[in-house]
Design an enzyme around this catalytic site. Structure first.
Site, short mmCIF file in Angstrom:
data_model
loop_
_atom_site.label_atom_id
_atom_site.label_comp_id
_atom_site.label_asym_id
_atom_site.label_seq_id
_atom_site.Cartn_x
_atom_site.Cartn_y
_atom_site.Cartn_z
CE LYS A 118 -3.78 -0.27 2.71
NZ LYS A 118 -4.59 -0.52 3.94
N GLY A 148 -7.68 3.88 -3.13
CA GLY A 148 -7.26 2.55 -3.55
C GLY A 148 -6.09 2.55 -4.53
CD GLU A 208 -2.47 -2.58 6.15
OE1 GLU A 208 -3.43 -2.93 5.43
OE2 GLU A 208 -2.49 -1.54 6.83
CE LYS A 209 -2.34 -13.17 7.19
NZ LYS A 209 -1.49 -13.88 6.25
CG LEU A 245 -7.17 -8.67 6.87
CD1 LEU A 245 -7.97 -7.66 7.67
CD2 LEU A 245 -6.68 -9.79 7.79
CE LYS A 290 -15.30 3.89 2.40
NZ LYS A 290 -15.00 5.04 3.27
CD GLU A 330 -7.74 5.72 4.62
OE1 GLU A 330 -6.78 6.48 4.40
OE2 GLU A 330 -8.65 5.54 3.80
NE ARG A 341 -11.49 12.69 3.25
CZ ARG A 341 -12.29 11.70 2.91
NH1 ARG A 341 -13.60 11.83 3.02
NH2 ARG A 341 -11.82 10.56 2.45
#
Ligand code: ADP
Length: 449
Positions: free
Chosen positions: A159, A166, A201-202, A204, A238, A288, A292
């Site tokens: 990341k 993303g 990161e792992k 998931l 999203k 994260e 805002r």
């Protein structure tokens, strides 16, 4: 206390309108800023004053700090609300406003910086007692990637430290994929953020995305307003959000909420913010914090009756929060559908002129949109043209209402994501609340011929 009498809204579209509505309710004068492409936009028409700040490209207008500060000086605005996106998480902007004696409606520049760098944010989260995703302690370089990945265990996710939307995110399923994943993540990050630093990161496998809304007064008081489930995503963005999460019970909700509120008290955080987690097998993993207001904030407003922009303005002026944690009552269920000017299957943008527009109404229905019949969607910006927010006493009632409301909504002349929501609202997995962050991508792959 610094009384605020005139707010310049440094944004456009539905969020500029939404902030403007809150200002009007509080009796605060409003200034809209706009690019030449938005001269006829609703946020410009409804504001008390407006200033054209440049040509269509965002970097020359909505991101042009000099022009925005000049617009404040010309109109005598004593505060700026940045909405979301654009300058909302820009610490330099907050500093510049401060140097000009203009109130930034948001957190301190220091807190924006702290959370803007994801490695520092994760370290801070650990210090504040927030559970995090297992991963690298800091930046990952091509030469140490393999060693770190072996420690974490495959699959891993690379990341961008400066990440957002993303971008700069790559999965490495096994050792063979790692080198390429690291190098593409680094070059994507460099292109998108001007910073090629990445961390690991792992990965998931089947998590949900659950986030907690918080508001702090900057003096050590903070509340949480429950969570939102934003697991329905495509390309890490999203699409549909709900409050509460179908996966949590009251005890889990209040526990994670309290952890977040306590962390914000320790930080003396000021303003609205969202702490984002992945949730798998009953465990929360911080990914994260957004310092805002978020696009999906209205579903939280629907289940709490609290206007988050009112709270932001109150705490920015030093008036403190309007409610204590004990006074917050969570009521019913809310769902938001993001209506984008896009093909509902391929998500290719579909700018153009809206020929007919009819927004639905009735109990428990909110439409936040600057669109109208005859509105020409400029091709320069985000394709979000509106948000449909539906509230019901239970999730079942909310879903039934959403189905009714989607049938009423008319947006002609362009393609929108409305047909996708009509499919989703009739889907059995969605009805059961049985989905994770990969569900939508799989569904789209399976149902697109
Ligand atoms: P961005 O700032 O780019 O939006 P986030 O850290 O918020 O990045 O992650 C965005 C999305 O990417 C999450 O909602 C989730 O779908 C996915 N994601 C992030 N971290 C992980 C992880 N460790 N494992 C699996 N999926 C992840």
């Amino acid at each position: 206390m610094t009384a605020i009498s005139k707010i310049l809204i440094a944004n456009r579209g539905e969020i500029a309108l939404r902030v403007l509505r809150a200002c009007k309710e509080l009796g605060i004068a409003t200034v809209a800023v706009h690019s030449t492409a938005d001269a006829n936009a609703m946020h410009v028409r409804l504001a008390d004053e407006s200033v054209c700040i440049g040509p269509p490209p965002s970097r020359d207008s909505y991101l042009n700090i000099h022009q925005i500060v000049a617009a404040c000086e010309i109109t005598g605005a004593d505060a700026v609300h940045p909405g979301y996106g654009f300058l909302s998480e820009n610490a330099k902007f907050a500093d510049i406003l401060d140097a000009h004696g203009i109130t930034f409606i948001g957190p301190t520049a220091e807190h924006i910086r702290l959370m803007g760098d994801k490695i520092t944010a994760k370290k801070t989260a650990v210090e504040l007692g927030i559970p995090v995703v297992p991963g690298s302690a800091g930046e990952v370089l091509p030469e140490n990637a393999l060693e770190i990945a072996r420690e974490i265990g495959f699959p891993v996710l690379i990341k961008a430290t400066a990440g957002g939307g993303g971008r700069g995110m790559k999965v490495a399923k096994s050792e063979e994929d790692l080198e390429e994943a690291v190098s593409t993540a680094r070059s994507e990050a460099l292109a998108a953020f001007g910073n090629d630093a990445v961390y690991m990161e792992k990965y998931l496998g089947k998590p949900r995305h659950i986030e907690v809304q918080i508001v702090g007064d900057g003096a050590g008081n903070a509340i949480h307003l429950g969570e939102r489930d934003c697991s329905l995503q495509r390309r890490h963005q999203k699409v549909w959000e709900e409050a509460n999460s179908p996966a949590l019970n009251v005890e889990q909700r209040m526990n994670i909420g309290q952890i977040c509120a306590d962390a914000m008290k320790k930080m003396k955080y000021r303003g609205a913010g969202t702490i984002e987690f992945l949730y798998e097998n009953g465990e929360f993993y911080f990914i994260e914090m957004n310092t805002r207001l978020q696009v999906e904030h209205p579903i939280t407003e629907a289940i709490t009756g609290i206007d988050l922009v009112h709270e932001q303005i109150r705490v920015a002026s030093g008036a403190g929060l309007s409610v204590t944690q004990d006074e917050i009552v969570f009521s019913g269920h809310a769902i938001e559908c993001r209506i984008n000017a896009e093909d509902p299957r391929t998500f290719v943008p579909s700018p153009g002129t809206i020929t007919h527009f009819h927004a639905p109404g009735g109990l428990g229905v909110r439409v936040d949109s600057g669109a109208y019949a005859g509105y020409k969607i400029p091709p320069y910006y985000d394709s979000l043209i509106g948000k449909l927010i539906v509230h019901g006493r239970t999730r079942v009632e909310c879903m039934m209402r959403l189905r009714r409301v989607l049938d009423e909504f008319v947006v002609d002349g362009i393609k929108t994501t409305l047909p996708l929501f009509q499919d989703l609202v009739s889907n059995q997995d969605i009805a059961n609340g049985d989905y994770d962050i990969h569900w939508l991508e799989k569904y789209l792959a399976e149902t697109s011929a």
